[in-house]
Structure formats: C-alpha cells, structure tokens
Design an enzyme around this catalytic site. Structure first.
Site, PDB file in Angstrom:
ATOM      1  N   GLU A 146      37.511  38.222  42.018  1.00 36.77           N
ATOM      2  CA  GLU A 146      36.856  37.538  40.898  1.00 36.77           C
ATOM      3  C   GLU A 146      37.647  36.288  40.514  1.00 36.77           C
ATOM      4  O   GLU A 146      38.856  36.354  40.337  1.00 36.77           O
ATOM      5  CB  GLU A 146      36.807  38.520  39.713  1.00 36.77           C
ATOM      6  CG  GLU A 146      35.996  38.015  38.570  1.00 36.77           C
ATOM      7  CD  GLU A 146      34.646  37.534  39.031  1.00 36.77           C
ATOM      8  OE1 GLU A 146      33.824  38.360  39.429  1.00 36.77           O
ATOM      9  OE2 GLU A 146      34.408  36.301  39.015  1.00 36.77           O
ATOM     10  N   PHE A 147      36.941  35.181  40.358  1.00 36.82           N
ATOM     11  CA  PHE A 147      37.624  33.927  40.005  1.00 36.82           C
ATOM     12  C   PHE A 147      37.210  33.403  38.629  1.00 36.82           C
ATOM     13  O   PHE A 147      37.576  32.297  38.247  1.00 36.82           O
ATOM     14  CB  PHE A 147      37.334  32.853  41.065  1.00 36.82           C
ATOM     15  CG  PHE A 147      37.801  33.240  42.442  1.00 36.82           C
ATOM     16  CD1 PHE A 147      39.138  33.065  42.805  1.00 36.82           C
ATOM     17  CD2 PHE A 147      36.936  33.806  43.358  1.00 36.82           C
ATOM     18  CE1 PHE A 147      39.585  33.448  44.067  1.00 36.82           C
ATOM     19  CE2 PHE A 147      37.381  34.192  44.618  1.00 36.82           C
ATOM     20  CZ  PHE A 147      38.705  34.014  44.979  1.00 36.82           C
ATOM     21  N   GLU A 150      38.202  33.505  31.550  1.00 36.68           N
ATOM     22  CA  GLU A 150      37.727  33.937  30.241  1.00 36.68           C
ATOM     23  C   GLU A 150      37.332  32.712  29.418  1.00 36.68           C
ATOM     24  O   GLU A 150      37.962  31.667  29.508  1.00 36.68           O
ATOM     25  CB  GLU A 150      38.807  34.758  29.527  1.00 36.68           C
ATOM     26  CG  GLU A 150      38.902  36.148  30.115  1.00 36.68           C
ATOM     27  CD  GLU A 150      40.049  36.967  29.552  1.00 36.68           C
ATOM     28  OE1 GLU A 150      40.435  36.762  28.397  1.00 36.68           O
ATOM     29  OE2 GLU A 150      40.567  37.823  30.303  1.00 36.68           O
ATOM     30  N   ASN A 203      45.269  31.689  42.245  1.00 35.94           N
ATOM     31  CA  ASN A 203      45.901  31.784  40.932  1.00 35.94           C
ATOM     32  C   ASN A 203      47.279  31.131  40.940  1.00 35.94           C
ATOM     33  O   ASN A 203      47.644  30.394  40.020  1.00 35.94           O
ATOM     34  CB  ASN A 203      46.062  33.251  40.532  1.00 35.94           C
ATOM     35  CG  ASN A 203      44.900  33.727  39.683  1.00 35.94           C
ATOM     36  OD1 ASN A 203      43.967  32.975  39.434  1.00 35.94           O
ATOM     37  ND2 ASN A 203      44.952  34.965  39.249  1.00 35.94           N
ATOM     38  N   LEU A 245      45.937  19.877  34.959  1.00 41.14           N
ATOM     39  CA  LEU A 245      47.025  18.917  34.771  1.00 41.14           C
ATOM     40  C   LEU A 245      47.186  18.606  33.287  1.00 41.14           C
ATOM     41  O   LEU A 245      47.502  17.483  32.923  1.00 41.14           O
ATOM     42  CB  LEU A 245      46.742  17.632  35.552  1.00 41.14           C
ATOM     43  CG  LEU A 245      46.938  17.702  37.077  1.00 41.14           C
ATOM     44  CD1 LEU A 245      46.632  16.360  37.723  1.00 41.14           C
ATOM     45  CD2 LEU A 245      48.360  18.134  37.427  1.00 41.14           C
ATOM     46  N   GLY A 252      49.230  31.710  29.619  1.00 47.79           N
ATOM     47  CA  GLY A 252      49.387  33.114  29.252  1.00 47.79           C
ATOM     48  C   GLY A 252      48.184  33.849  29.793  1.00 47.79           C
ATOM     49  O   GLY A 252      47.612  33.443  30.806  1.00 47.79           O
ATOM     50  N   CYS A 255      45.800  37.371  33.347  1.00 46.47           N
ATOM     51  CA  CYS A 255      45.852  37.233  34.807  1.00 46.47           C
ATOM     52  C   CYS A 255      47.083  36.484  35.311  1.00 46.47           C
ATOM     53  O   CYS A 255      47.868  37.041  36.082  1.00 46.47           O
ATOM     54  CB  CYS A 255      44.595  36.526  35.308  1.00 46.47           C
ATOM     55  SG  CYS A 255      43.148  37.580  35.166  1.00 46.47           S
ATOM     56  N   LYS A 258      50.698  38.185  35.101  1.00 44.60           N
ATOM     57  CA  LYS A 258      50.872  39.402  35.907  1.00 44.60           C
ATOM     58  C   LYS A 258      50.623  39.121  37.383  1.00 44.60           C
ATOM     59  O   LYS A 258      51.295  39.673  38.250  1.00 44.60           O
ATOM     60  CB  LYS A 258      49.974  40.523  35.392  1.00 44.60           C
ATOM     61  CG  LYS A 258      48.553  40.501  35.896  1.00 44.60           C
ATOM     62  CD  LYS A 258      47.803  41.773  35.524  1.00 44.60           C
ATOM     63  CE  LYS A 258      46.315  41.665  35.817  1.00 44.60           C
ATOM     64  NZ  LYS A 258      45.976  41.506  37.216  1.00 44.60           N
ATOM     65  N   ARG A 322      46.379  39.114  25.556  1.00 41.43           N
ATOM     66  CA  ARG A 322      47.367  39.564  26.536  1.00 41.43           C
ATOM     67  C   ARG A 322      48.251  38.397  26.973  1.00 41.43           C
ATOM     68  O   ARG A 322      47.749  37.355  27.376  1.00 41.43           O
ATOM     69  CB  ARG A 322      46.656  40.214  27.733  1.00 41.43           C
ATOM     70  CG  ARG A 322      46.066  41.565  27.367  1.00 41.43           C
ATOM     71  CD  ARG A 322      45.313  42.194  28.507  1.00 41.43           C
ATOM     72  NE  ARG A 322      43.997  41.602  28.699  1.00 41.43           N
ATOM     73  CZ  ARG A 322      43.095  42.063  29.562  1.00 41.43           C
ATOM     74  NH1 ARG A 322      43.375  43.101  30.321  1.00 41.43           N
ATOM     75  NH2 ARG A 322      41.919  41.478  29.677  1.00 41.43           N
TER      76      ARG A 322
HETATM   77  N1  NAD Z   1      40.185  38.962  32.708  1.00 42.73           N
HETATM   78  C1  NAD Z   1      39.841  38.064  33.617  1.00 42.73           C
HETATM   79  O1  NAD Z   1      39.370  36.974  33.299  1.00 42.73           O
HETATM   80  C2  NAD Z   1      39.992  38.371  35.087  1.00 42.73           C
HETATM   81  C3  NAD Z   1      39.606  37.398  36.042  1.00 42.73           C
HETATM   82  C4  NAD Z   1      39.736  37.703  37.397  1.00 42.73           C
HETATM   83  C5  NAD Z   1      40.229  38.942  37.786  1.00 42.73           C
HETATM   84  N2  NAD Z   1      40.609  39.845  36.835  1.00 42.73           N
HETATM   85  C6  NAD Z   1      41.076  41.157  37.288  1.00 42.73           C
HETATM   86  O2  NAD Z   1      40.051  42.107  37.035  1.00 42.73           O
HETATM   87  C7  NAD Z   1      40.623  43.369  36.669  1.00 42.73           C
HETATM   88  C8  NAD Z   1      40.084  43.813  35.316  1.00 42.73           C
HETATM   89  O3  NAD Z   1      40.530  42.892  34.344  1.00 42.73           O
HETATM   90  P1  NAD Z   1      39.962  42.933  32.852  1.00 42.73           P
HETATM   91  O4  NAD Z   1      40.528  41.740  32.155  1.00 42.73           O
HETATM   92  O5  NAD Z   1      38.492  43.114  32.870  1.00 42.73           O
HETATM   93  O6  NAD Z   1      40.668  44.267  32.316  1.00 42.73           O
HETATM   94  P2  NAD Z   1      40.322  45.070  30.982  1.00 42.73           P
HETATM   95  O7  NAD Z   1      41.572  45.738  30.597  1.00 42.73           O
HETATM   96  O8  NAD Z   1      39.615  44.187  30.003  1.00 42.73           O
HETATM   97  O9  NAD Z   1      39.268  46.166  31.473  1.00 42.73           O
HETATM   98  C9  NAD Z   1      39.563  47.226  32.306  1.00 42.73           C
HETATM   99  C10 NAD Z   1      38.708  48.416  31.882  1.00 42.73           C
HETATM  100  O10 NAD Z   1      38.809  49.446  32.861  1.00 42.73           O
HETATM  101  C11 NAD Z   1      38.699  50.664  32.178  1.00 42.73           C
HETATM  102  N3  NAD Z   1      39.106  51.775  33.062  1.00 42.73           N
HETATM  103  C12 NAD Z   1      40.361  52.231  33.347  1.00 42.73           C
HETATM  104  N4  NAD Z   1      40.279  53.266  34.207  1.00 42.73           N
HETATM  105  C13 NAD Z   1      38.971  53.465  34.477  1.00 42.73           C
HETATM  106  C14 NAD Z   1      38.243  54.366  35.302  1.00 42.73           C
HETATM  107  N5  NAD Z   1      38.857  55.297  36.026  1.00 42.73           N
HETATM  108  N6  NAD Z   1      36.903  54.264  35.344  1.00 42.73           N
HETATM  109  C15 NAD Z   1      36.261  53.331  34.626  1.00 42.73           C
HETATM  110  N7  NAD Z   1      36.889  52.435  33.826  1.00 42.73           N
HETATM  111  C16 NAD Z   1      38.213  52.516  33.758  1.00 42.73           C
HETATM  112  C17 NAD Z   1      39.547  50.452  30.944  1.00 42.73           C
HETATM  113  O11 NAD Z   1      39.258  51.418  29.944  1.00 42.73           O
HETATM  114  C18 NAD Z   1      39.133  49.038  30.552  1.00 42.73           C
HETATM  115  O12 NAD Z   1      38.027  49.041  29.666  1.00 42.73           O
HETATM  116  C19 NAD Z   1      42.129  43.168  36.722  1.00 42.73           C
HETATM  117  O13 NAD Z   1      42.592  43.538  37.982  1.00 42.73           O
HETATM  118  C20 NAD Z   1      42.283  41.671  36.536  1.00 42.73           C
HETATM  119  O14 NAD Z   1      43.453  41.190  37.118  1.00 42.73           O
HETATM  120  C21 NAD Z   1      40.500  39.591  35.511  1.00 42.73           C
END
Ligand code: NAD
Length: 425
Positions: A146-147, A150, A203, A245, A252, A255, A258, A322
């Site tokens: 996923e790219f 937020e 990233n 830039l 912060g 993503c 970490k 976060r």
């Molecule tokens: N936030 C972003 O903009 C973004 C962009 C690209 C990639 N990512 C990646 O996507 C992933 C998710 O990120 P996020 O920001 O949505 O995280 P988040 O913490 O907002 O959501 C994760 C959800 O997964 C749920 N969960 C945990 N275990 C579970 C299970 N067994 N079954 C079902 N649900 C479960 C949690 O309760 C939580 O609601 C991460 O790996 C992140 O690095 C995030």
C-alpha cells in the site's frame, strides 16, 4: 468479487471502502470489538478525508465483523491490513500477521491471501512455507503493498501512481489485478520479494529526500540562504522533481519511522550496514529537537515560559498521533521547564501529552503564550487572525516548523518570525 479485509485501521478501512466503491462485496474484520460496533452504527473510528462518505455510499456492499468465519465464508481474496509496529530491536513485529495466517481455515476452493501490511522482505516466503506446512496449498499468496498517504488515502487508492503485485503464482496475481479493474494506473507485476522491497525502498527514498532538504535547510540557516527558494529551484530540475523537498521539523507518523528502522534492521540482519538510511534516521531525530534551540536563542531559558504547540497530528488531514514530532517536542519543552499548551482540530492527544493544556482553538492555546510553534500545517493556521493572536500572546514569537506562514505579514504585525532554513530578520 468477494473480499475479506483483516484490520479496520487506516489502511484496512480505506481498502475496504474503495473496493466496495469498485463494486466488490467486502467484509471488514477486526478484533477490536468497539471499532466494529462503531462501524456498524455508521460512524467512522478515524479521521480520513472522504472515508465516511465512501463507507456510507457503499453500505450495501460492506459488512463489519469480529468473527473470522463470517469474514471468510465466501471470500475469494483475503486482504491482510493489520499493524506491523516495531519491536524493541527495530524489526517489524509480525505477530498480528501470523495470527491472521494461522486463523485461516482449510478451504476447498482457491482463495488468495493478499498482503497490504508493510512487511520485511522474505515475509511472503515465510507465510507460503507456513501455509504449506498446514496443508493450505490452495491458499495463494500475493504481495500488494500500500502506498496511500494518510490525509489523502482515498484519493491515493482510487488514483494511484502504480499498483504493485508480487505473486508466486501468476493466476493469483491476475485475481488481485482484476480486483483493481476500474482504477486507471500502471500495474507492476513482480516476484514477491521485489514487491516487498519496492514498498520499503519507496518509503526510504521519500524519507531520504526529507532528511536531505532538512540538512540543506540547516546549512541555509548557517549561511543566510532561504531553503524555500532553494527547494523551489532544485525541484524545477526534471531529474529531481519538487516532491518531498519541504524543509520542516522532521517526519513522523505510523509508517516512515517504523519502516525505516525495519529496513535498517532487515539490512543489518542480512549482514549489510545501510549507512545512508542510518543517517536519514538520525538527521530526522535531531531535526525534531532543533525547535527547542530556536526558542532558547530567542527567549533564553524556557523555565516558566509558556509555549503553544499548534497542530499535534503527525501531519494535516489525519488524527494519527503515532510518532508525531509534537510528542517529542512537548516532552523536550517540559524537560526544559516550559509550560506547554496545544491545539489540534482532530487529534485526540490528551492521554499521550501528560501535563499539556489542550485548548479547543488556536487562539485558546495562544492565550498568554511566549511563543507559538507551528507543528502541523493545518490550513486553519494560515487563516488564523494573527493580529488577534498577537493581542492574546504575552510575547510575539512564531517558530514556524513547517514554513507555512508568510514571514513578511507576521513581521508587519510585530511578530518575531523564525522558520526552518529561512533567512532570519
Ligand atoms: N497508515 C498508513 O497510511 C499506511 C500506509 C501504507 C502501509 N501501511 C501499513 O499497513 C498496515 C496497517 O497500518 P494501519 O495504519 O492501518 O494500522 P492500524 O493500527 O490503524 O490498524 C490495524 C488494525 O488491525 C487490527 N488487527 C490486529 N490483529 C488483527 C487480526 N488478527 N484480525 C483482524 N484485525 C486485526 C487492529 O485492531 C487494528 O484495528 C501496517 O503494516 C502499515 O505499515 C500503513
């Protein structure tokens, strides 16, 4: 097609809503009961532009559940969008990913497990191995990173720069590609490990640009150049482009911090010291702290001074706190003995900011303040009545951590203004 999405967080909800918008039937499953109840009531647990409308519009094609069986009953594709936070060692914590993999029951039909969570290179191979061990050969595996960013996630999902699909089996890759029918974007097909690396590398490159321009900004400060102009001129070069830039107080979010650590760890676990990335991370840590030095140069000791942090979320358009720079800044300011007040239009950060007075308007936060620090570039701050702000403040000083305000107009209102990498008065 029928899709199950595991994880109702920032990525899972956008993925679910957008696939429903594309005409698929989607079941979103989360283990957090309160999130699922909120969604069933028609409310949205996070702040993300356009998401509430999309969920509402596609209600008939979207269901929410806490039960694995309900989610998988008819699914052709199971998306994994659970969190992969850092462990103490900096590696990605894949506990939630493994839980999903181990929860998959034996199925007669072929289903595809599609990974949206950001995972280290090699995860797909490890998952494939675990599935085979459990006799789940008819569960295919595809990496579909996923790219989205937020704040613009819905738009990014529907209009991506590319769709990356890494598969062990071409037919499984085709299924995931077909899911995206209706989205006009190039599709890059690759092996699983390369797809995993594309996400981490993209990233890391974006972060490198941020730390690069922040270091240029610091040299601008030392030499009298203006980084805003410098970035404009650099960005006009077609080989470089203008994106990422903007000098500021560092990145912060959930993503970048970490994922950079995870890539650095992945490299060192594989016997390679990723020097450039280590420097990018260190530059970012130092950048967040530079604001404190700027305040001290103008105000002397910060003991007993009142500092207003304007914006708390790690960036505008989201309530996500976060790894927000505001958390580091508030703690550093308190450690120097300052009183800290703060405002954010959507982030609910009180429980993470012990001792910080949270106001419900920017002017409220600025009441009696010795300095305002722009932490998040919320548009409300550009539109703020800065003349009124000056009346409310004890001392007219703005440290603009995002270079979003016009220095001349603030100085015309008798403010001392200091940005990042911009010529001083
Ligand atoms: N936030 C972003 O903009 C973004 C962009 C690209 C990639 N990512 C990646 O996507 C992933 C998710 O990120 P996020 O920001 O949505 O995280 P988040 O913490 O907002 O959501 C994760 C959800 O997964 C749920 N969960 C945990 N275990 C579970 C299970 N067994 N079954 C079902 N649900 C479960 C949690 O309760 C939580 O609601 C991460 O790996 C992140 O690095 C995030």
């Amino acid at each position: 097609m029928k899709i199950a999405v595991f994880g109702a967080g920032y990525v899972g909800l956008v993925t679910g809503a957008c696939f429903a918008e594309l005409g698929h039937d989607v079941v979103v499953r989360d283990i957090a009961t309160e999130k699922i109840e909120t969604l069933r009531r028609g409310d949205v647990p996070i702040h993300e532009e356009g998401l509430a409308q999309l969920l509402e519009k596609n209600r008939e094609r979207l269901t929410f559940t806490t039960e694995v069986e309900n989610a998988l009953a008819e699914a052709d594709v199971v998306y994994v969008a659970v969190g992969t936070p850092p462990t103490h060692s900096g590696d990605a914590d894949l506990t939630a990913v493994w839980t999903v993999v181990d929860e998959l029951p034996r199925v007669e039909r072929r289903i595809v497990l599609a990974m949206k969570s950001t995972v280290p290179v090699g995860t797909g191979n490890a998952v494939r191995h675990r599935l085979d061990e459990r006799g789940l050969e008819n569960v295919g595996y595809v990496s579909n990173p996923e790219f989205t960013a937020e704040g613009t996630a819905v738009r990014d999902f529907m209009h991506p720069d590319r769709i990356v699909i890494g598969a062990f089996d071409a037919g499984d890759g085709d299924v995931v590609e077909q899911l995206h029918a209706g989205i006009d974007a190039p599709v890059l097909r690759s092996d699983v490990k390369s797809a995993e690396m594309i996400k981490l590398a993209a990233n890391a490159f974006l972060m490198t640009r941020i730390s690069f321009i922040n270091e240029i900004a610091n040299v601008c400060e030392a030499t009298g150049a203006d980084v805003v102009k410098v970035a404009e001129g650099v960005g006009m070069d077609r080989r470089l482009g203008p994106h990422f830039l903007r000098a500021g107080i560092g990145y912060g979010g959930s993503c970048f911090p970490k994922d950079s650590l995870a890539l650095k760890q992945l490299a060192s676990n594989s016997g390679y010291h990723f020097q450039l990335l280590a420097a990018v991370i260190e530059v970012n840590e130092l950048q967040k702290r530079r604001v404190v030095g700027k305040l001290e140069r103008r105000l002397g000791s910060l003991r007993g001074k009142r500092i207003a942090l304007l914006g708390l979320a790690f960036k505008p358009g989201t309530d996500d706190m976060r790894e927000a720079p505001s958390l580091v800044l508030a703690a550093r300011l308190q450690a120097e003995g300052a009183e800290v007040s703060a405002w954010d239009p959507v982030a609910n950060a009180a429980d993470q900011l012990d001792g910080v007075e949270i106001a419900d308007s920017p002017l409220g936060a600025l009441e009696g303040a010795d300095a305002a620090v722009i932490v998040t570039e919320w548009p409300e701050l550009r539109e703020l009545d800065w003349a009124e702000a000056g009346v409310r403040m004890r001392n007219r000083l703005v440290v603009d951590g995002r270079n979003m305000l016009d220095p001349a107009s603030l100085r015309a209102l008798d403010f001392e203004y200091e940005g990042i990498g911009r010529a001083a008065e």
